[in-house]
Write an enzyme that holds these catalytic residues in place. Structure first.
Site, PDB file in Angstrom:
ATOM      1  N   LYS A   1       0.717  -1.067  -0.090  1.00 47.12           N
ATOM      2  CA  LYS A   1      -0.046   0.222  -0.051  1.00 47.12           C
ATOM      3  C   LYS A   1       0.979   1.315   0.082  1.00 47.12           C
ATOM      4  O   LYS A   1       0.452   2.109  -0.640  1.00 47.12           O
ATOM      5  CB  LYS A   1      -0.964   0.049   1.157  1.00 47.12           C
ATOM      6  CG  LYS A   1      -0.897   1.032   2.367  1.00 47.12           C
ATOM      7  CD  LYS A   1      -1.746   0.959   3.322  1.00 47.12           C
ATOM      8  CE  LYS A   1      -1.215   1.461   4.637  1.00 47.12           C
ATOM      9  NZ  LYS A   1      -0.500   2.586   4.532  1.00 47.12           N
ATOM     10  N   ASN A   2       2.255   1.201   0.629  1.00 42.94           N
ATOM     11  CA  ASN A   2       2.932   2.445   0.872  1.00 42.94           C
ATOM     12  C   ASN A   2       3.556   2.677  -0.377  1.00 42.94           C
ATOM     13  O   ASN A   2       4.314   3.724  -0.412  1.00 42.94           O
ATOM     14  CB  ASN A   2       3.606   2.367   2.216  1.00 42.94           C
ATOM     15  CG  ASN A   2       2.901   2.336   3.308  1.00 42.94           C
ATOM     16  OD1 ASN A   2       1.711   2.670   3.452  1.00 42.94           O
ATOM     17  ND2 ASN A   2       3.696   2.024   4.519  1.00 42.94           N
TER      18      ASN A   2
ATOM     19  N   CYS B   1      -3.269   6.320  10.657  1.00 45.36           N
ATOM     20  CA  CYS B   1      -3.428   5.771  12.103  1.00 45.36           C
ATOM     21  C   CYS B   1      -2.916   6.718  13.002  1.00 45.36           C
ATOM     22  O   CYS B   1      -2.063   7.609  12.526  1.00 45.36           O
ATOM     23  CB  CYS B   1      -2.231   4.677  12.159  1.00 45.36           C
ATOM     24  SG  CYS B   1      -2.959   3.189  11.127  1.00 45.36           S
TER      25      CYS B   1
ATOM     26  N   ARG C   1       2.241  13.110  13.802  1.00 45.57           N
ATOM     27  CA  ARG C   1       2.341  13.135  12.213  1.00 45.57           C
ATOM     28  C   ARG C   1       2.163  14.509  11.517  1.00 45.57           C
ATOM     29  O   ARG C   1       1.129  14.724  10.866  1.00 45.57           O
ATOM     30  CB  ARG C   1       0.978  12.032  11.666  1.00 45.57           C
ATOM     31  CG  ARG C   1       1.315  10.566  12.370  1.00 45.57           C
ATOM     32  CD  ARG C   1       0.408   9.743  11.461  1.00 45.57           C
ATOM     33  NE  ARG C   1       1.200   9.241  10.407  1.00 45.57           N
ATOM     34  CZ  ARG C   1       0.991   8.139   9.815  1.00 45.57           C
ATOM     35  NH1 ARG C   1      -0.119   7.555  10.075  1.00 45.57           N
ATOM     36  NH2 ARG C   1       1.825   7.834   8.572  1.00 45.57           N
TER      37      ARG C   1
ATOM     38  N   ASP D   1       7.137  -0.328  11.252  1.00 42.49           N
ATOM     39  CA  ASP D   1       5.910  -1.086  11.176  1.00 42.49           C
ATOM     40  C   ASP D   1       6.149  -2.529  11.078  1.00 42.49           C
ATOM     41  O   ASP D   1       5.210  -3.333  11.189  1.00 42.49           O
ATOM     42  CB  ASP D   1       5.542  -0.982   9.627  1.00 42.49           C
ATOM     43  CG  ASP D   1       5.376   0.566   9.097  1.00 42.49           C
ATOM     44  OD1 ASP D   1       4.426   1.150   9.836  1.00 42.49           O
ATOM     45  OD2 ASP D   1       5.991   0.971   8.099  1.00 42.49           O
TER      46      ASP D   1
ATOM     47  N   ARG E   1      -8.093  -2.125   5.846  1.00 38.57           N
ATOM     48  CA  ARG E   1      -7.603  -0.732   5.116  1.00 38.57           C
ATOM     49  C   ARG E   1      -6.308  -0.989   4.701  1.00 38.57           C
ATOM     50  O   ARG E   1      -5.798  -0.595   3.572  1.00 38.57           O
ATOM     51  CB  ARG E   1      -7.544   0.480   6.165  1.00 38.57           C
ATOM     52  CG  ARG E   1      -7.139   1.811   5.499  1.00 38.57           C
ATOM     53  CD  ARG E   1      -7.629   2.852   6.406  1.00 38.57           C
ATOM     54  NE  ARG E   1      -6.791   3.128   7.459  1.00 38.57           N
ATOM     55  CZ  ARG E   1      -5.480   3.642   7.527  1.00 38.57           C
ATOM     56  NH1 ARG E   1      -4.988   3.895   6.172  1.00 38.57           N
ATOM     57  NH2 ARG E   1      -4.919   3.801   8.628  1.00 38.57           N
TER      58      ARG E   1
HETATM   59  N1  EPU Z   1       7.249  14.133  10.429  1.00 37.89           N
HETATM   60  C1  EPU Z   1       7.207  15.500  10.678  1.00 37.89           C
HETATM   61  N2  EPU Z   1       6.785  16.414   9.755  1.00 37.89           N
HETATM   62  C2  EPU Z   1       6.523  16.081   8.531  1.00 37.89           C
HETATM   63  C3  EPU Z   1       6.556  14.662   8.183  1.00 37.89           C
HETATM   64  C4  EPU Z   1       6.877  13.523   9.073  1.00 37.89           C
HETATM   65  O1  EPU Z   1       7.602  15.823  11.949  1.00 37.89           O
HETATM   66  O2  EPU Z   1       6.148  16.966   7.892  1.00 37.89           O
HETATM   67  C5  EPU Z   1       7.659  13.064  11.300  1.00 37.89           C
HETATM   68  C6  EPU Z   1       6.484  12.028  11.614  1.00 37.89           C
HETATM   69  O3  EPU Z   1       5.661  12.657  12.737  1.00 37.89           O
HETATM   70  C7  EPU Z   1       7.086  10.860  12.148  1.00 37.89           C
HETATM   71  C8  EPU Z   1       8.453  10.908  11.236  1.00 37.89           C
HETATM   72  O4  EPU Z   1       8.634  12.130  10.812  1.00 37.89           O
HETATM   73  O5  EPU Z   1       7.507  11.131  13.489  1.00 37.89           O
HETATM   74  C9  EPU Z   1       8.635   9.904   9.946  1.00 37.89           C
HETATM   75  O6  EPU Z   1       7.295  10.111   9.355  1.00 37.89           O
HETATM   76  P1  EPU Z   1       7.184   9.792   7.914  1.00 37.89           P
HETATM   77  O7  EPU Z   1       6.827  10.929   7.139  1.00 37.89           O
HETATM   78  O8  EPU Z   1       8.473   9.122   7.396  1.00 37.89           O
HETATM   79  O9  EPU Z   1       5.892   8.767   7.881  1.00 37.89           O
HETATM   80  P2  EPU Z   1       4.786   8.790   6.657  1.00 37.89           P
HETATM   81  O10 EPU Z   1       5.360   9.037   5.387  1.00 37.89           O
HETATM   82  O11 EPU Z   1       3.680   9.485   7.194  1.00 37.89           O
HETATM   83  C10 EPU Z   1       5.133   6.273   5.883  1.00 37.89           C
HETATM   84  C11 EPU Z   1       4.212   5.157   5.804  1.00 37.89           C
HETATM   85  C12 EPU Z   1       4.214   4.662   7.492  1.00 37.89           C
HETATM   86  C13 EPU Z   1       5.340   4.199   7.705  1.00 37.89           C
HETATM   87  C14 EPU Z   1       6.392   5.565   7.777  1.00 37.89           C
HETATM   88  C15 EPU Z   1       8.029   5.250   8.230  1.00 37.89           C
HETATM   89  C16 EPU Z   1       2.667   5.786   4.173  1.00 37.89           C
HETATM   90  C17 EPU Z   1       1.322   5.824   3.867  1.00 37.89           C
HETATM   91  N3  EPU Z   1       3.056   5.499   5.492  1.00 37.89           N
HETATM   92  O12 EPU Z   1       4.276   7.163   6.739  1.00 37.89           O
HETATM   93  O13 EPU Z   1       3.373   3.427   7.323  1.00 37.89           O
HETATM   94  O14 EPU Z   1       5.385   3.879   9.204  1.00 37.89           O
HETATM   95  O15 EPU Z   1       6.266   6.114   6.536  1.00 37.89           O
HETATM   96  O16 EPU Z   1       8.432   4.183   7.253  1.00 37.89           O
HETATM   97  O17 EPU Z   1       3.749   5.732   3.374  1.00 37.89           O
HETATM   98  C18 EPU Z   1       1.508   2.460   7.908  1.00 37.89           C
HETATM   99  O18 EPU Z   1       1.744   1.759   6.542  1.00 37.89           O
HETATM  100  O19 EPU Z   1       0.603   1.700   8.436  1.00 37.89           O
HETATM  101  C19 EPU Z   1       2.279   3.308   8.153  1.00 37.89           C
HETATM  102  C20 EPU Z   1       2.089   4.050   9.271  1.00 37.89           C
END
Ligand code: EPU
Length: 435
Positions: A21-22, A117, A122, A307, A415
């Protein structure tokens, strides 16, 4: 709907991983950077993918979805508006990523707030700062975000404060069609990011990756459509591996590239799990010896993925002794351990960094877990699944536990993983989806 899981037996058999999904959702967004059609193969049949499909359709994207063959053709030339309406049935992490392609095409974009989630704050400040650095304007409103530009976006040097997956994707989407050269420093380098780079290159983007989390992009005027295969879900793969090891069964997992499981495989072996590579995308997982405790720190790639920690934590309940997991990526990812206490999971959560000091240190957040095993897990009448990644951990816990457990809140599981009961037909797991 609920899942009725009767546990207490080894789970064995064979299962195929979904496309991840990611990456699937991000590939859908990437397709909008061109006005030519793009076809994606091995897309997952999951709720989160449907949410993204609906979002794209809501702005006029024509979508031909072949569910039986798991492929989707995206025809972006039909997009009519840059205003993504409020979601009708929940949202995901995609709205902020839609800003970049819409901004390139229309000079403006309005997107709703994000869902996903609840595993931490986030924030999206890195995305917002990146959009501004490339010359866009963006404002947060009560309903979401409104972005505009007065001239073409311009290549820039952008340093991410943390190697965020989503913000790296935003930077890539902004830079491939920006004028001139961009450099992203401290970029995420997860396998899904490199799949995205491969896809963007095949659309005509000029992207150069360097050691040390640096990516240089030479902007182009136009991108073409492409064909892309969605790689197998490494989070799902690790979850099936944990199910085999935790229940002392044996599971062959198909559709997963072993290299994407990286450090997971070494930690798995260290605690007593075993695996055998059966081909380029099939792995047999089993328990090799009585399970031993360990210390794990989650991290960005190539570290142990955040994850993976939930299914791994449940596996550690079956190891003799004290294990420690230190979460360094999200600050609120251990709630599931508390909820699983009634099944007999023995875990203590603390705000100390039990490992390398992280940016969450001294903030009174729940970032370390101490798990004591071996626990004899016992079924409970009903337990609610609170988030997606904890979802399979609950299924694994219920599969270990003696007796029948009802899992509610299963939309959270579906989901990200689809209909598990249906997909587990090749496994000896006693699971039923009931109304
Ligand atoms: N962060 C910030 N500001 C930002 C963006 C991120 O502070 O503008 C922080 C976040 O709060 C977090 C850290 O940086 O503490 C890492 O966040 P990241 O942006 O890497 O996560 P994401 O892109 O929101 C994706 C996956 C997650 C997975 C993470 C880490 C998707 C849709 N989600 O999230 O997957 O855990 O990368 O690898 O790609 C899941 O699949 O259930 C899931 C949560």
């Amino acid at each position: 709907m609920k899942y009725k899981v009767t546990g207490g037996h080894p789970v064995s058999g064979r299962i195929r991983c979904n496309g991840t999904k990611n990456f699937a959702n991000k590939a859908m967004v990437a397709a909008l950077l061109s006005d030519q059609p793009t076809t994606l193969h091995n897309v997952p049949d999951i709720g989160d993918f449907d949410i993204t499909k609906d979002m794209l359709k809501s702005i006029g994207t024509e979508i031909e979805y072949d569910k039986a063959n798991r492929s989707v053709r995206i025809i972006p030339s039909s997009i009519k508006t840059s205003n993504v309406p409020m979601p009708h049935s929940g949202s995901n992490r995609i709205p902020i990523l839609l800003i970049s392609p819409l901004l390139h095409r229309f000079g403006e974009a309005t997107v709703p707030l994000m869902g996903g989630c609840k595993i931490g704050a986030r924030k999206v400040d890195f995305h917002i700062n990146a959009i501004k650095a490339f010359g866009g304007n963006i404002e947060e409103t009560e309903e979401g975000f409104v972005a505009t530009k007065t001239s073409d976006l311009k290549g820039t040097h952008f340093e991410l404060p943390f190697p965020s997956v989503g913000a790296t994707e935003t930077c890539l989407f902004l830079s491939v069609l920006a004028k001139g050269t961009s450099v992203i420093n401290n970029a995420a380098i997860e396998p899904e990011i490199f799949e995205l780079i491969t896809m963007l290159r095949s659309m005509g983007a000029n992207i150069f990756a360097y050691p040390g989390r640096k990516i240089r992009i030479e902007g182009v005027d136009k991108l073409r459509g492409t064909n892309m295969h969605i790689l197998g879900d490494r989070i799902e793969g690790a979850s099936w591996a944990c199910l085999a090891c935790a229940t002392d069964g044996e599971i062959v997992v198909d559709g997963i590239r072993p290299d994407t499981l990286g450090n997971f495989l070494s930690h798995y072996q260290q605690i007593g799990g075993g695996y055998e590579l059966l081909g380029q995308d099939s792995i047999r997982f089993y328990r090799n010896e009585p399970l031993k405790p360990t210390m794990i720190e989650t991290d960005v790639y190539p570290g142990f993925s955040t994850d993976w920690q939930q299914p791994f934590a449940i596996t550690l309940t079956q190891a003799e002794g004290v294990s420690i997991i230190h979460e360094t990526v999200f600050e609120k990812r251990f709630g599931y351990l508390k909820t699983l206490k009634p099944l007999g999971v023995s875990a203590q959560i603390t705000s100390y960094c039990l490992g390398t000091p992280s940016r969450f240190q001294n903030k009174n957040l729940e970032i370390s877990a101490i798990i004591t095993g071996k626990s004899e897990l016992k079924a409970v009448d009903e337990i609610e699944v609170p988030d997606l990644r904890a979802g399979l951990a609950y299924v694994i816990a219920a599969a270990i536990a003696d007796g029948t457990t009802m899992l509610t809140g299963i939309h959270n599981i579906e989901r990200g993983y689809g209909n598990i009961a249906e997909r587990c037909k090749g496994l000896s797991l006693d699971i039923e989806r009931i109304a």
